[in-house]
Write a protein that holds these residues in place. Structure first.
Motif, short mmCIF file in Angstrom:
data_model
loop_
_atom_site.label_atom_id
_atom_site.label_comp_id
_atom_site.label_asym_id
_atom_site.label_seq_id
_atom_site.Cartn_x
_atom_site.Cartn_y
_atom_site.Cartn_z
N ILE A 16 0.84 -1.19 0.00
CA ILE A 16 0.00 0.00 0.00
C ILE A 16 0.88 1.24 0.00
CG2 ILE A 16 -1.61 1.36 1.41
CD1 ILE A 16 -2.90 -1.36 2.18
N GLN A 17 1.91 1.25 0.83
CA GLN A 17 2.82 2.39 0.87
C GLN A 17 3.51 2.59 -0.47
OE1 GLN A 17 3.00 4.65 3.27
NE2 GLN A 17 4.37 5.79 1.95
N ARG A 18 3.92 1.49 -1.11
CA ARG A 18 4.57 1.58 -2.42
C ARG A 18 3.62 2.16 -3.44
NH1 ARG A 18 5.45 -0.80 -7.23
NH2 ARG A 18 3.79 -2.32 -7.00
N ARG A 19 2.36 1.72 -3.43
CA ARG A 19 1.37 2.24 -4.38
C ARG A 19 1.12 3.73 -4.17
NH1 ARG A 19 -1.77 -1.79 -7.06
NH2 ARG A 19 -0.36 -3.56 -7.14
N ILE A 20 1.08 4.15 -2.92
CA ILE A 20 0.88 5.57 -2.63
C ILE A 20 2.05 6.38 -3.18
CG2 ILE A 20 0.82 7.28 -0.76
CD1 ILE A 20 -0.84 5.17 0.83
N GLU A 21 3.27 5.89 -3.00
CA GLU A 21 4.45 6.57 -3.52
C GLU A 21 4.42 6.65 -5.04
OE1 GLU A 21 7.78 4.49 -1.83
OE2 GLU A 21 7.24 5.11 0.20
N VAL A 22 4.01 5.56 -5.69
CA VAL A 22 3.91 5.54 -7.15
C VAL A 22 2.86 6.54 -7.62
CG1 VAL A 22 3.19 4.12 -9.12
CG2 VAL A 22 4.77 3.20 -7.44
N GLY A 23 1.75 6.63 -6.90
CA GLY A 23 0.71 7.59 -7.24
C GLY A 23 1.19 9.02 -7.13
N TRP A 24 1.91 9.33 -6.05
CA TRP A 24 2.44 10.69 -5.88
C TRP A 24 3.50 11.00 -6.94
CZ3 TRP A 24 0.07 14.45 -3.81
CH2 TRP A 24 -0.77 14.27 -2.73
N PHE A 27 1.62 11.86 -9.98
CA PHE A 27 1.05 13.19 -9.80
C PHE A 27 2.11 14.26 -10.04
CE2 PHE A 27 -0.36 16.82 -7.29
CZ PHE A 27 -1.70 16.92 -7.67
N ALA A 28 3.31 14.04 -9.51
CA ALA A 28 4.39 15.02 -9.66
C ALA A 28 4.83 15.17 -11.12
CB ALA A 28 5.58 14.61 -8.80
N LYS A 29 4.77 14.09 -11.88
CA LYS A 29 5.14 14.16 -13.30
C LYS A 29 4.23 15.09 -14.08
CE LYS A 29 7.28 9.63 -13.74
NZ LYS A 29 7.15 8.29 -14.35
N HIS A 30 2.99 15.21 -13.62
CA HIS A 30 1.99 16.03 -14.31
C HIS A 30 1.68 17.30 -13.55
CE1 HIS A 30 1.48 12.75 -17.07
NE2 HIS A 30 1.26 11.93 -16.07
N VAL A 51 -2.83 9.06 -12.81
CA VAL A 51 -2.47 8.95 -11.39
C VAL A 51 -3.20 7.77 -10.73
CG1 VAL A 51 -2.45 10.14 -9.17
CG2 VAL A 51 -1.97 11.41 -11.26
N LEU A 52 -4.50 7.71 -10.86
CA LEU A 52 -5.25 6.64 -10.21
C LEU A 52 -4.82 5.24 -10.65
CD1 LEU A 52 -8.92 7.88 -9.81
CD2 LEU A 52 -7.17 7.56 -8.07
N PRO A 53 -4.63 4.99 -11.93
CA PRO A 53 -4.20 3.64 -12.31
C PRO A 53 -2.84 3.26 -11.72
CG PRO A 53 -5.04 4.76 -14.23
CD PRO A 53 -4.95 5.78 -13.13
N ALA A 54 -1.96 4.22 -11.57
CA ALA A 54 -0.65 3.94 -10.99
C ALA A 54 -0.78 3.54 -9.52
CB ALA A 54 0.26 5.16 -11.12
N MET A 55 -1.72 4.19 -8.83
CA MET A 55 -1.86 3.94 -7.41
C MET A 55 -2.72 2.71 -7.11
SD MET A 55 -3.24 6.42 -4.33
CE MET A 55 -3.00 7.83 -5.32
N ALA A 56 -3.75 2.49 -7.87
CA ALA A 56 -4.73 1.48 -7.49
C ALA A 56 -4.77 0.27 -8.40
CB ALA A 56 -6.11 2.13 -7.46
#
Length: 75
Positions: A16-24, A27-30, A51-56
């Protein structure tokens, strides 16, 4: 995107923590799009498609504790 999902709670927390980091990171890329003078509907499309597909990705099939659900929702 690799997955480290495991049914053990501590391993699940790491994923879960890894997914949150990937989502952020996504987000930062955009960031320029989200901070720019662009219509909200277009920002929403970028968020929903990048963003959402990266996180979830795959998370909708997980069985989560209420604490984990809250953590993902907050992110």
């Amino acid at each position: 995107m690799g997955q480290r999902y495991c049914t053990r709670e501590k391993k699940q927390d790491k994923e879960i923590q890894r997914r949150i980091e990937v989502g952020w990171t996504a987000f930062a890329k955009h960031r320029d799009i989200f901070k720019g003078n662009i219509k909200t509907c277009l920002k929403r499309q970028v968020y929903n498609s990048r963003v959402l597909p990266a996180m979830a990705y795959g998370a909708e099939t997980w069985t989560l504790a209420s604490q984990a659900k809250t953590k993902l929702a907050a992110a």
